[in-house]
Design an enzyme around this catalytic site. Structure first.
Site, PDB file in Angstrom:
ATOM      1  N   LYS A  48      25.101  -3.870  28.110  1.00 35.61           N
ATOM      2  CA  LYS A  48      25.284  -5.189  27.476  1.00 35.61           C
ATOM      3  C   LYS A  48      24.014  -6.056  27.503  1.00 35.61           C
ATOM      4  O   LYS A  48      24.080  -7.264  27.263  1.00 35.61           O
ATOM      5  CB  LYS A  48      26.452  -5.988  28.086  1.00 35.61           C
ATOM      6  CG  LYS A  48      27.804  -5.314  28.110  1.00 35.61           C
ATOM      7  CD  LYS A  48      28.178  -4.518  26.891  1.00 35.61           C
ATOM      8  CE  LYS A  48      28.401  -5.281  25.631  1.00 35.61           C
ATOM      9  NZ  LYS A  48      28.653  -4.325  24.483  1.00 35.61           N
ATOM     10  N   GLY A  49      22.891  -5.439  27.770  1.00 30.75           N
ATOM     11  CA  GLY A  49      21.642  -6.211  27.819  1.00 30.75           C
ATOM     12  C   GLY A  49      21.030  -6.459  26.450  1.00 30.75           C
ATOM     13  O   GLY A  49      20.232  -7.384  26.263  1.00 30.75           O
ATOM     14  N   GLY A  50      21.384  -5.588  25.485  1.00 28.23           N
ATOM     15  CA  GLY A  50      20.752  -5.645  24.163  1.00 28.23           C
ATOM     16  C   GLY A  50      20.057  -4.316  23.874  1.00 28.23           C
ATOM     17  O   GLY A  50      19.112  -4.241  23.085  1.00 28.23           O
ATOM     18  N   THR A  51      20.545  -3.251  24.516  1.00 26.85           N
ATOM     19  CA  THR A  51      19.899  -1.937  24.421  1.00 26.85           C
ATOM     20  C   THR A  51      19.981  -1.356  23.009  1.00 26.85           C
ATOM     21  O   THR A  51      19.051  -0.699  22.551  1.00 26.85           O
ATOM     22  CB  THR A  51      20.523  -0.951  25.428  1.00 26.85           C
ATOM     23  OG1 THR A  51      21.938  -0.866  25.186  1.00 26.85           O
ATOM     24  CG2 THR A  51      20.308  -1.405  26.860  1.00 26.85           C
ATOM     25  N   ARG A  52      21.097  -1.604  22.314  1.00 27.74           N
ATOM     26  CA  ARG A  52      21.235  -1.073  20.951  1.00 27.74           C
ATOM     27  C   ARG A  52      20.259  -1.778  20.018  1.00 27.74           C
ATOM     28  O   ARG A  52      19.590  -1.128  19.204  1.00 27.74           O
ATOM     29  CB  ARG A  52      22.692  -1.235  20.479  1.00 27.74           C
ATOM     30  CG  ARG A  52      22.938  -0.892  19.014  1.00 27.74           C
ATOM     31  CD  ARG A  52      22.532   0.524  18.654  1.00 27.74           C
ATOM     32  NE  ARG A  52      23.221   1.527  19.446  1.00 27.74           N
ATOM     33  CZ  ARG A  52      22.892   2.829  19.467  1.00 27.74           C
ATOM     34  NH1 ARG A  52      21.881   3.280  18.729  1.00 27.74           N
ATOM     35  NH2 ARG A  52      23.554   3.675  20.230  1.00 27.74           N
ATOM     36  N   THR A 257      32.557 -12.710  20.468  1.00 32.50           N
ATOM     37  CA  THR A 257      32.814 -14.037  21.037  1.00 32.50           C
ATOM     38  C   THR A 257      33.373 -13.843  22.442  1.00 32.50           C
ATOM     39  O   THR A 257      34.329 -13.091  22.636  1.00 32.50           O
ATOM     40  CB  THR A 257      33.840 -14.786  20.156  1.00 32.50           C
ATOM     41  OG1 THR A 257      33.348 -14.764  18.815  1.00 32.50           O
ATOM     42  CG2 THR A 257      34.032 -16.216  20.612  1.00 32.50           C
TER      43      THR A 257
HETATM   44  N1  LIG Z   1      20.030  -8.305  17.038  1.00 32.16           N
HETATM   45  C1  LIG Z   1      21.166  -8.270  17.736  1.00 32.16           C
HETATM   46  N2  LIG Z   1      22.351  -8.111  17.116  1.00 32.16           N
HETATM   47  C2  LIG Z   1      23.510  -8.069  17.837  1.00 32.16           C
HETATM   48  N3  LIG Z   1      23.561  -8.172  19.185  1.00 32.16           N
HETATM   49  C3  LIG Z   1      22.397  -8.320  19.840  1.00 32.16           C
HETATM   50  C4  LIG Z   1      21.160  -8.394  19.155  1.00 32.16           C
HETATM   51  N4  LIG Z   1      20.180  -8.556  20.062  1.00 32.16           N
HETATM   52  C5  LIG Z   1      20.768  -8.593  21.258  1.00 32.16           C
HETATM   53  N5  LIG Z   1      22.115  -8.466  21.131  1.00 32.16           N
HETATM   54  C6  LIG Z   1      23.036  -8.472  22.253  1.00 32.16           C
HETATM   55  O1  LIG Z   1      23.314  -7.114  22.574  1.00 32.16           O
HETATM   56  C7  LIG Z   1      24.507  -7.149  23.358  1.00 32.16           C
HETATM   57  C8  LIG Z   1      25.073  -5.743  23.487  1.00 32.16           C
HETATM   58  O2  LIG Z   1      24.202  -5.046  24.344  1.00 32.16           O
HETATM   59  P1  LIG Z   1      24.062  -3.464  24.332  1.00 32.16           P
HETATM   60  O3  LIG Z   1      23.710  -2.994  22.966  1.00 32.16           O
HETATM   61  O4  LIG Z   1      23.117  -3.126  25.427  1.00 32.16           O
HETATM   62  O5  LIG Z   1      25.538  -3.012  24.699  1.00 32.16           O
HETATM   63  S1  LIG Z   1      26.026  -1.580  25.206  1.00 32.16           S
HETATM   64  O6  LIG Z   1      25.798  -1.528  26.648  1.00 32.16           O
HETATM   65  O7  LIG Z   1      25.291  -0.536  24.472  1.00 32.16           O
HETATM   66  O8  LIG Z   1      27.477  -1.551  24.903  1.00 32.16           O
HETATM   67  C9  LIG Z   1      25.396  -8.138  22.649  1.00 32.16           C
HETATM   68  O9  LIG Z   1      26.225  -8.726  23.611  1.00 32.16           O
HETATM   69  P2  LIG Z   1      27.507  -9.652  23.234  1.00 32.16           P
HETATM   70  O10 LIG Z   1      26.953 -10.833  22.486  1.00 32.16           O
HETATM   71  O11 LIG Z   1      28.080 -10.040  24.541  1.00 32.16           O
HETATM   72  O12 LIG Z   1      28.426  -8.808  22.402  1.00 32.16           O
HETATM   73  C10 LIG Z   1      24.383  -9.125  22.013  1.00 32.16           C
HETATM   74  O13 LIG Z   1      24.372 -10.379  22.640  1.00 32.16           O
END
Ligand SMILES: Nc1ncnc2c1ncn2[C@@H]1O[C@H](COP(=O)(O)OS(=O)(=O)O)[C@@H](OP(=O)(O)O)[C@H]1O
Length: 297
Positions: A48-52, A257
């Site tokens: 949930k750090g923003g890895t994707r 959300t």
């Molecule tokens: N560009 C962009 N678009 C959408 N979301 C973004 C982006 N950059 C960072 N984030 C944040 O990424 C959070 C999800 O993190 P991960 O991708 O690491 O999640 S996971 O562990 O693979 O499930 C996700 O967390 P949540 O907001 O809590 O859903 C986002 O806050």
């Protein structure tokens, strides 16, 4: 079998088959030649750090090819062996970097030693995010799959009257970054670990990507021209500077959300994390400024 090679990142469900075979492994349109190689760089966390968002941004670079799915090799699939792992990777030509992301590596006890034994030169990237917001994000994801679980406020405490936080709950434990980093530093030098601020990745994606490309020894190809802030999504989305097609935003499982959490519980959690955050800033020589935040963002 549907989850082979093991990808809980619900983001890319429709792309699994293609990605697992190495197709679409790099910038769109990259021909599929070369050979499969073990990754030289890994995004190891945090969940949930923003890895994707980071993986999608870095794979816009022509010198990077990445697996779309999470291979989970160093935690769940290690007994399948390195040949299996290599085979999951996309083909690369000389000079291209092979990458993957599996956020659970960061909190897997065996992962540092296992990655070190694959290659002691592996470059590691960790996207870190305010641990309180991260915990709520993690809980929000679980809630979206299991709507009947207890509230965050209930799960966060061992004993709420005494204010005892349940640090064994994974949503909370993952955020004790200093603790996890310690086990990586037994095998890797700090210079081999690049930390990305999850907060800055949203407000200044190009700035964070410049540092990531420098760390990987790549020319800075992914720049502000690759990002477009989509107001409806509330996040930066990726675009190809050379064409006018619509920017590509991440799916609806990214940027959920969050439920409103009792502010007193947030305060208690901030207090819980503070010493660990301080230790983390000291270990890394970087201040991520999570103490300055007001409530959950
Ligand atoms: N560009 C962009 N678009 C959408 N979301 C973004 C982006 N950059 C960072 N984030 C944040 O990424 C959070 C999800 O993190 P991960 O991708 O690491 O999640 S996971 O562990 O693979 O499930 C996700 O967390 P949540 O907001 O809590 O859903 C986002 O806050």
């Amino acid at each position: 079998a549907a989850r082979e090679p093991g990808a809980p990142d619900d983001e890319l469900a429709g792309r699994r088959a293609a990605d697992a075979s190495g197709d679409r492994g790099g910038a769109a349109g990259t021909p599929d030649y070369g050979e499969k190689r073990l990754p030289q760089a890994l995004i190891i966390g945090v969940k949930k750090g923003g890895t994707r968002a980071l993986l999608e941004a870095i794979r816009a670079h022509p010198d990077v090819r990445a697996v779309g799915v999470e291979p989970h090799f160093f935690d769940r699939n290690y007994d399948k062996g390195l040949d299996w792992y290599r085979n999951v990777m996309p083909k690369t030509v000389d000079g291209q970097i092979t990458m993957e992301k599996t956020p659970s590596y960061f909190v897997t006890n065996e992962a540092p030693q296992r990655i070190h034994s694959m290659s002691r030169d592996t470059k590691l990237i960790v996207v870190v995010r305010d641990p309180v917001t991260r915990a709520i994000s993690d809980y929000t994801q679980t809630l979206s799959k299991k709507p009947d679980i207890p509230t965050f406020e209930v799960l966060a405490f061992k004993n709420r009257t005494l204010g005892l936080i349940d640090a064994s709950w994974s949503a909370i434990r993952i955020g004790i970054y200093a603790l996890h980093l310690q086990s990586w530093l037994r095998y890797f030098r700090l210079a081999q670990i690049h930390l990305v601020s999850g907060e800055r990745l949203i407000v200044d994606p190009a700035g964070e990507m410049a540092k990531v490309q420098d760390f990987l020894g790549l020319t800075r190809v992914v720049t502000e021209k690759h990002f477009y802030f989509n107001k409806t999504k509330g996040f930066p989305c990726l675009k190809k500077p050379e064409d006018s097609s619509a920017p590509r935003c991440l799916g609806k499982s990214k940027g959920r959300t969050h439920p409103l959490i009792d502010p007193e519980v947030i305060l208690r959690l901030r207090k819980f994390y503070k010493p660990f955050n301080m230790m983390f800033y000291q270990m890394t020589g970087q201040d991520f400024q999570w103490e300055q935040e007001e409530g959950d963002k």
